[in-house]
Design an enzyme around this catalytic site. Structure first.
Site, mmCIF file in Angstrom:
data_model
loop_
_atom_site.group_PDB
_atom_site.id
_atom_site.type_symbol
_atom_site.label_atom_id
_atom_site.label_comp_id
_atom_site.label_asym_id
_atom_site.label_seq_id
_atom_site.Cartn_x
_atom_site.Cartn_y
_atom_site.Cartn_z
ATOM 1 C CD GLU A 19 0.674 4.255 4.683
ATOM 2 O OE1 GLU A 19 -0.246 4.939 5.224
ATOM 3 O OE2 GLU A 19 1.869 4.500 4.868
ATOM 4 C CG HIS A 25 11.127 4.675 9.919
ATOM 5 N ND1 HIS A 25 11.440 5.697 9.053
ATOM 6 C CD2 HIS A 25 10.381 3.797 9.189
ATOM 7 C CE1 HIS A 25 10.908 5.437 7.855
ATOM 8 N NE2 HIS A 25 10.264 4.286 7.922
ATOM 9 C CG HIS A 53 6.752 3.633 10.118
ATOM 10 N ND1 HIS A 53 5.987 3.912 9.015
ATOM 11 C CD2 HIS A 53 6.591 2.319 10.351
ATOM 12 C CE1 HIS A 53 5.405 2.792 8.592
ATOM 13 N NE2 HIS A 53 5.754 1.807 9.393
ATOM 14 C CG ASP A 98 -0.106 -0.139 2.538
ATOM 15 O OD1 ASP A 98 1.136 -0.035 2.485
ATOM 16 O OD2 ASP A 98 -0.722 -0.339 3.609
ATOM 17 C CD GLU A 155 0.198 -6.631 2.913
ATOM 18 O OE1 GLU A 155 0.264 -5.399 2.778
ATOM 19 O OE2 GLU A 155 0.975 -7.270 3.631
ATOM 20 N NE ARG A 175 3.962 10.815 4.422
ATOM 21 C CZ ARG A 175 5.021 10.178 3.929
ATOM 22 N NH1 ARG A 175 5.219 8.908 4.221
ATOM 23 N NH2 ARG A 175 5.886 10.803 3.159
HETATM 24 C C1 UD1 Z 1 6.902 4.407 3.752
HETATM 25 C C2 UD1 Z 1 5.501 4.094 3.237
HETATM 26 C C3 UD1 Z 1 4.712 3.383 4.329
HETATM 27 C C4 UD1 Z 1 5.446 2.178 4.868
HETATM 28 C C5 UD1 Z 1 6.833 2.610 5.311
HETATM 29 C C6 UD1 Z 1 7.636 1.425 5.766
HETATM 30 C C7 UD1 Z 1 4.448 5.708 1.728
HETATM 31 C C8 UD1 Z 1 3.689 6.961 1.615
HETATM 32 N N1 UD1 Z 1 4.808 5.345 2.960
HETATM 33 O O1 UD1 Z 1 6.786 5.345 4.824
HETATM 34 O O2 UD1 Z 1 3.473 2.949 3.779
HETATM 35 O O3 UD1 Z 1 4.735 1.663 5.954
HETATM 36 O O4 UD1 Z 1 7.514 3.220 4.204
HETATM 37 O O5 UD1 Z 1 8.750 1.816 6.513
HETATM 38 O O6 UD1 Z 1 4.722 5.068 0.728
HETATM 39 N N2 UD1 Z 1 14.435 7.478 5.147
HETATM 40 C C9 UD1 Z 1 15.793 7.366 4.965
HETATM 41 N N3 UD1 Z 1 16.281 6.201 4.435
HETATM 42 C C10 UD1 Z 1 15.497 5.148 4.119
HETATM 43 C C11 UD1 Z 1 14.112 5.270 4.322
HETATM 44 C C12 UD1 Z 1 13.591 6.435 4.833
HETATM 45 O O7 UD1 Z 1 16.541 8.282 5.261
HETATM 46 O O8 UD1 Z 1 16.014 4.109 3.680
HETATM 47 C C13 UD1 Z 1 13.865 8.739 5.711
HETATM 48 C C14 UD1 Z 1 13.908 9.892 4.712
HETATM 49 O O9 UD1 Z 1 14.147 11.091 5.393
HETATM 50 C C15 UD1 Z 1 12.513 9.882 4.123
HETATM 51 C C16 UD1 Z 1 11.691 9.513 5.359
HETATM 52 O O10 UD1 Z 1 12.501 8.558 6.038
HETATM 53 O O11 UD1 Z 1 12.145 11.095 3.569
HETATM 54 C C17 UD1 Z 1 10.326 8.960 5.067
HETATM 55 O O12 UD1 Z 1 10.381 7.983 4.037
HETATM 56 P P1 UD1 Z 1 9.099 7.755 3.067
HETATM 57 O O13 UD1 Z 1 9.426 6.671 2.100
HETATM 58 O O14 UD1 Z 1 8.637 9.044 2.537
HETATM 59 O O15 UD1 Z 1 7.967 7.294 4.045
HETATM 60 P P2 UD1 Z 1 7.959 6.278 5.253
HETATM 61 O O16 UD1 Z 1 7.468 7.049 6.447
HETATM 62 O O17 UD1 Z 1 9.240 5.549 5.344
HETATM 63 N N1 UDP Z 2 11.799 -4.548 10.285
HETATM 64 C C1 UDP Z 2 13.160 -4.773 10.102
HETATM 65 N N2 UDP Z 2 14.050 -4.051 10.857
HETATM 66 C C2 UDP Z 2 13.652 -3.105 11.739
HETATM 67 C C3 UDP Z 2 12.258 -2.859 11.897
HETATM 68 C C4 UDP Z 2 11.361 -3.595 11.137
HETATM 69 O O1 UDP Z 2 13.560 -5.632 9.319
HETATM 70 O O2 UDP Z 2 14.514 -2.486 12.386
HETATM 71 C C5 UDP Z 2 10.827 -5.316 9.457
HETATM 72 C C6 UDP Z 2 9.702 -5.972 10.214
HETATM 73 O O3 UDP Z 2 10.047 -7.288 10.627
HETATM 74 C C7 UDP Z 2 8.567 -5.973 9.205
HETATM 75 C C8 UDP Z 2 8.846 -4.750 8.352
HETATM 76 O O4 UDP Z 2 10.195 -4.396 8.599
HETATM 77 O O5 UDP Z 2 8.591 -7.097 8.351
HETATM 78 C C9 UDP Z 2 7.924 -3.654 8.762
HETATM 79 O O6 UDP Z 2 8.334 -2.473 8.190
HETATM 80 P P1 UDP Z 2 7.726 -1.079 8.601
HETATM 81 O O7 UDP Z 2 7.224 -1.118 9.998
HETATM 82 O O8 UDP Z 2 8.755 -0.067 8.244
HETATM 83 O O9 UDP Z 2 6.530 -0.919 7.558
HETATM 84 P P2 UDP Z 2 4.994 -1.377 7.566
HETATM 85 O O10 UDP Z 2 4.933 -2.833 7.774
HETATM 86 O O11 UDP Z 2 4.308 -0.575 8.629
HETATM 87 O O12 UDP Z 2 4.516 -0.964 6.209
#
Ligand code: UD1
Ligand code: UDP
Length: 371
Positions: free
Chosen positions: A131, A241, A208, A95, A117, A210
């Site tokens: 999402e 995160h 994490h 999502d 999913e 939003r």
């Molecule tokens: C995204 C997804 C969310 C998912 C989550 C899993 C969207 C809108 N959101 O949220 O559905 O649950 O991923 O974790 O698609 N960042 C880094 N390095 C990384 C990843 C993230 O620095 O490898 C930081 C950056 O500052 C980035 C911020 O995290 O801008 C947010 O990342 P973003 O992909 O926009 O959204 P998530 O909150 O991670």
């Molecule tokens: N996870 C991981 N390392 C971490 C935290 C989470 O590998 O430090 C894994 C966790 O087991 C799960 C997935 O990441 O499978 C969940 O990711 P996240 O919570 O970022 O996203 P969401 O599931 O909410 O979309």
């Protein structure tokens, strides 16, 4: 058959990996792995663990990226790749914004779409945000809906999707979990290897979402912090995160508590093995709501709504919202009352049997993928 898998974030990588591995062992399928890299470091961790070397890396990651930026860069990059590869079917998982962009890019090229999913619904378009909307919009474009559970299938039927396009497969997260969790696992991380899991109650926390950033997340962290301060035998581990907004709130709320261990995001293997040894889990994550019940760990879901009610119905997950008192009181009971704890520490698995990937690959092979 030409398949293209598109994903961009950590959870998509984890849940797509077992499908990619299954396809690698399926001679009739030629799969192109394309990552948007909406996440960078957090996705690369997953690729390394599962030994996946993407054919295409759009590398769209930018710190602090907005939803519009992610959507635009992913959509634009994917157009060229899809035109070049000409897949028979394109798979997206979950999502995220990458999922919506992947589905839309495929639709524009009239390529069939498999949505892994599918059918999870919270009923509130703003929670989880964005999402819930991403998942519904992807559903509209999809040709194959791979629903993890019966409830997910029913959601799709209620929205009028034809039954012959919906397949109950289980969730591929269970396939991944079975691959990662091992008896006697050695973390090779002193902080985690030295933890006394027998005599201490280790709480694992992640957050994490939003819609939780701001006051709700402050409430969550301060309630949990208060519990850690109250019980000497409680240790909190927070693999945090990379979102700087989450970090800012966490560093403020947990400041000075030496039984709170804020660490960098863990690789999937150490993370799930840590969960397997924890006392309980506090999270707003989607994936953890699926993993914790499978490992028999009580999970407090710090959100107002969930699209994963199966864990709650089964009794291992509790939806506690983001109210300070509610979180504090629920945790207080679970830490101090053995009977209450025992009631919800059940290993039940409403999300799958570890064979979801095989089913998905089978279905793709058996069905007509020509638009
Ligand atoms: C995204 C997804 C969310 C998912 C989550 C899993 C969207 C809108 N959101 O949220 O559905 O649950 O991923 O974790 O698609 N960042 C880094 N390095 C990384 C990843 C993230 O620095 O490898 C930081 C950056 O500052 C980035 C911020 O995290 O801008 C947010 O990342 P973003 O992909 O926009 O959204 P998530 O909150 O991670
Ligand atoms: N996870 C991981 N390392 C971490 C935290 C989470 O590998 O430090 C894994 C966790 O087991 C799960 C997935 O990441 O499978 C969940 O990711 P996240 O919570 O970022 O996203 P969401 O599931 O909410 O979309």
């Amino acid at each position: 058959m030409k398949v293209m898998t598109v994903f961009g974030t950590r959870p998509e990588g984890i849940k797509m990996a077992p499908i990619i591995k299954t396809m690698e062992n399926t001679p009739d399928i030629d799969n192109t792995v394309c990552i948007t890299a909406q996440h960078r470091e957090m996705l690369d961790q997953v690729l390394n663990l599962f030994n996946i070397d993407p054919d295409v890396d759009l590398n769209i990651f930018k710190p602090g990226q907005t939803l519009t930026e992610i959507t635009m860069r992913a959509l634009q990059g994917l157009e060229d790749v899809i035109k070049k590869v000409k897949p028979d079917v394109l798979l997206v998982q979950g999502d995220t914004t990458t999922v919506l962009s992947g589905a839309l890019a495929a639709f524009y090229q009239k390529v069939k779409i498999g949505h892994v999913e599918a059918g999870l619904r919270s009923g509130n378009i703003y929670s989880p945000y964005p999402e819930e909307a991403n998942r519904k919009l992807t559903g509209i474009l999809a040709d194959f809906h791979f629903a993890p559970t019966k409830m997910n299938k029913n959601n799709l039927l209620q929205e009028g999707y034809p039954e012959d396009k919906i397949f109950i497969t289980g969730n591929t997260v269970i396939d991944a979990l079975q691959y990662a969790v091992k008896k006697g696992y050695n973390f090779k991380i002193p902080q985690l290897d030295d933890m006394d899991y027998e005599n201490k109650k280790v709480i694992l926390i992640t957050a994490h979402r939003r819609e939780n950033i701001g006051k709700p997340m402050e409430n969550i962290f301060s309630a949990v912090n208060k519990i850690v301060l109250k019980y000497n035998d409680v240790e909190l581990v927070f693999p945090i995160h990379l979102n700087p907004k989450v970090r800012e709130i966490a560093y403020k709320e947990f400041n000075g508590n030496d039984r709170v261990h804020i660490i960098e995001p863990l690789d999937y293997e150490p993370f799930t093995n840590l969960m397997a040894r924890s006392h309980l889990v506090v999270t707003d994550s989607g994936g953890l709501q699926e993993e914790a019940p499978s490992l028999g760990k009580p999970v407090l879901v710090v959100r107002e709504e969930t699209e994963r009610p199966e864990g709650i119905e089964a009794g291992t997950a509790k939806l506690v919202g983001t109210d300070y008192n509610n979180i504090y009181n629920t945790l207080d009971i679970l830490i101090s009352d053995h009977k209450e704890y025992a009631k919800i520490a059940n290993a039940i698995n409403p999300y799958g049997d570890g064979k979801a990937s095989e089913r998905i690959v089978d279905i793709i092979l058996k069905h007509d993928t020509v638009r």
